[in-house]
Design a protein around this motif. Structure first.
Motif, short mmCIF file in Angstrom:
data_model
loop_
_atom_site.label_atom_id
_atom_site.label_comp_id
_atom_site.label_asym_id
_atom_site.label_seq_id
_atom_site.Cartn_x
_atom_site.Cartn_y
_atom_site.Cartn_z
N SER A 1 0.83 -1.21 0.00
CA SER A 1 0.00 0.00 0.00
C SER A 1 0.86 1.25 0.00
N GLN B 1 -9.19 0.38 -0.55
CA GLN B 1 -9.61 -0.82 0.17
C GLN B 1 -10.96 -0.59 0.83
N ASP C 1 -6.12 -0.68 -4.39
CA ASP C 1 -5.53 -1.19 -3.15
C ASP C 1 -6.49 -2.17 -2.48
N GLU C 2 -6.32 -3.45 -2.73
CA GLU C 2 -7.17 -4.49 -2.15
C GLU C 2 -8.65 -4.11 -2.20
#
Ligand SMILES: Nc1ncnc2c1ncn2[C@@H]1O[C@H](COP(=O)(O)OP(=O)(O)O)[C@@H](O)[C@H]1O
Ligand SMILES: [Mg+2]
Lengths: 358, 266
Positions: free
Chosen positions: A45, A84, A160-161
């Motif tokens: 990240s 995320q 990001d995820e």
């Protein structure tokens, strides 16, 4: 040859004594789907946030088409990002969310309307423009976030995820959508995940992160077939490790003696494999053959557990030196019939399918 | 549940009566005042011998009462605006900032809530006297601002803590400058906190009397100060009328805020 599209040059990020990202170096081609794969806390990240401009690197540079990005503030980088967590603006409808980047850019109304409906169509949410974010499921919210990030045609899309909060089935569904969108738009994507299956399913190439460093970069097949470190071997796919010692070494291969004296010759090695060194011998569970009767050049073991999983049977065996080995037999394999815990078995493998890590 | 209300039997009625008594105890003075303000006796006799609107007529006929109400409104209005703006800025740095002494600073901002008001009033009075602010409108506003800020900071900080900073980051990535992102995304998302801060700040100033007595001058008085000084001169039911209106306005404002906050939070 032209310069790579996006270059990450020696990026380092330190928080006091903690090194979050350690001199990461990576080139990404235009239109590539690149995934950062690694366990939590490995610096994925942070690297992405530095690209986004939400954090400043301690040292290093980021080049897009040969020009540095670091002197451009975040809001002028024109980079798309899906986070995320759910980041739709709560007081704006879905359509207004997607329109936001265009309004900020003062685009004419007709263009905004056309782009919003095109972007919502891309993520298959036509007809949802008037919904409020709170009335959408998590999966839908992330699709809107994707539409919003693509609305202004960014050269690079960071993710990001984005699916980590969703359940498995939904995750797979949206992975498929992301892959389709990547193909339709041709946008360059940098995707962060800790899920190897997700990485393998989506990516052109994968960069495996470990403790702030990239251990290895390659296609999924390359990483699985030729892991360069024990960490990569463990992280991508399942693997067995046996302790051994180098007897003879040379030319990137070594003869290795396992705990009970069993010799494995000419195993490809990674790391500094001098004679006398302790090594970990890596085997892939599906490359191990299992015999019910003693065979020459095979390793004696005792079955500890048998699990039938449809297309595969997972066998857990223990060697004479009390090391655990997982073996995977395809459905209908002759050795699997009647196999149960306590049976004596013999394990064979081709030394060239093994790898030794020092 | 152990203390299930419906299964308390006899105790249930006990609890109900105690609650009723406490409520009555709290409400009685207000009801009393309201009743007296409509009573025909000029000696504040209870129960009133008859009913009249005379005291309200007197109240609205006297320009000094109206003027003090107007001063109250102006002071409270100015305090509200300053308190929300400063409270927002302070809250942003207290919740987002990463600097040494942040917790100490937060505690410092809250102290006016804990400090005895009289101590604060004397200190402000002495200080304002020295810098020539005592008895001025600016002095009044600054003094009440000190009292209102803690409420504002607490309301806005709470709202900010419940707001995911990633949403603001997303707005910045979308092309909004950091301040544009705060204005267009963060502020609307924490509007319920801003509104609560405004209401609290207004009320703190609107019915504050201790600091106000120290800040007031013969020509600059807020409504509570006017009530207080009038009370000391003669005991007229006009005071009851003024008090009733003060309470009415406060209750009205709180009801309104309840409705608005519900709407803002959806
Ligand atoms: N603001 C911060 N202060 C101190 N350490 C941090 C901060 N942000 C991240 N780190 C550390 O940096 C490392 C990498 O974090 P991160 O990039 O979030 O990892 P990942 O995304 O791979 O899980 C972690 O060890 C984390 O503890
Ligand atoms: Mg992360």
């Amino acid at each position: 040859m032209t310069a790579p599209f996006l270059q990450i040059r020696n990026i380092r990020k330190q928080y006091g004594d903690v090194v979050a990202v350690r001199d990461v170096e990576l080139d990404i081609a235009k239109g590539e789907f690149m995934t950062f794969l690694g366990p939590s806390g490995s610096g994925k990240s942070t690297t992405l946030y530095i690209l986004a401009g939400l954090q400043e690197p301690t040292s290093g540079d980021i080049l897009l088409e040969g020009r540095t990005l670091l002197d451009t503030p975040s809001h002028k980088r024109n980079i798309g990002m899906v986070f995320q967590r759910y980041t739709l603006f709560p007081h704006l409808s879905v359509g207004e969310n997607v329109a936001f980047p265009l309004r900020v850019r003062r685009k004419p109304k007709a263009e905004i309307d056309a782009t919003v409906s095109r972007a919502l169509k891309l993520v298959r949410l036509e007809g949802f423009a008037d919904r409020m974010p709170a009335k959408m499921s998590g999966g839908q919210q992330q699709r809107v976030a994707l539409a919003r990030a693509l609305a202004y045609d960014p050269p690079v899309l960071l993710m990001d995820e984005p699916l980590s909060a969703l359940d498995k089935k939904l995750r797979e569904e949206i992975q498929f959508e992301i892959k389709r969108i990547h193909q339709e738009t041709g946008v360059t994507i940098l995707y962060v995940t800790h899920d190897q299956e997700e990485a393998l399913r989506l990516s052109d190439r994968i960069a495996v992160f470990s403790q702030g460093e990239i251990d290895q970069v390659g296609t999924g097949t390359e990483l699985y077939a030729e892991p360069r470190t024990r960490f990569v071997a463990e992280f991508i796919g399942d693997s067995d490790f046996l302790k051994g010692r180098v007897e003879r070494a040379g030319d990137g291969r070594a003869d290795i003696r396992l705990g009970n004296g069993f010799m494995v010759s000419a195993v490809p090695t990674h790391g500094d494999a001098g004679p006398g060194r302790d090594v970990a011998l890596m085997l892939r569970p599906e490359r191990i053959s299992l015999f019910r009767a003693e065979k020459p050049r095979s390793l004696a073991a005792t079955v500890r557990d048998v699990t039938f999983l449809g297309n595969n049977t997972h066998v857990q065996a223990e060697t004479e030196t009390r090391e655990q080995v997982a073996i995977r037999l395809p459905f209908g394999h002759e050795s699997a019939a009647g196999l149960q815990s306590g049976n004596a078995v013999w394990l064979g493998f081709d030394p060239s399918s093994a790898r030794a890590f020092c | 549940m152990l203390l299930d209300f419906d299964r308390l039997g006899w105790w249930k009625w006990m609890l109900v009566s105690i609650t009723a008594l406490v409520t009555l105890f709290l409400l009685l003075p207000i009801i009393f005042i309201a009743a007296l303000s409509f009573g025909s006796s000029q000696w504040l006799i209870f129960p009133p011998p008859g009913w009249t609107l005379r005291w309200y007529e007197d109240l609205f006929a006297d320009p000094r009462w109206l003027q003090s109400a107007w001063v109250s409104a102006k002071v409270a209005g100015a305090v509200t605006i300053l308190s929300v703006v400063l409270g927002l800025l302070a809250s942003l740095s207290l919740t987002r900032g990463r600097f040494r002494g942040r917790e100490a600073l937060r505690a410092l901002f809250i102290t006016p809530m804990i400090l005895p008001v009289v101590v604060l009033a004397v200190a402000l009075y002495a200080f304002f006297l020295r810098i020539g602010l005592s008895g001025t409108f600016v002095g009044f506003v600054l003094a009440h601002l000190v009292l209102a800020l803690p409420f504002s900071i607490i309301s806005i900080s709470n709202a900010l803590e419940g707001f995911d900073k990633s949403i603001e980051d997303a707005a910045i990535l979308c092309g909004a400058s950091p301040w544009e992102a705060r204005l267009r995304v963060t502020l609307p998302a924490i509007s319920h906190g801003l509104f609560a801060a405004a209401v609290f700040s207004f009320l703190v100033s609107w019915d504050e009397v201790v600091v106000a007595i120290f800040m007031a001058s013969p020509t600059l008085q807020t409504l509570p100060v006017k009530i207080w000084t009038t009370l000391r001169q003669d005991l007229t039911p006009v005071i009851a009328a003024a008090s009733t209106l003060l309470v009415l306005l406060t209750v009205g404002l709180m009801l309104l805020s309840l409705l608005v906050r519900k709407a803002l939070k959806r």
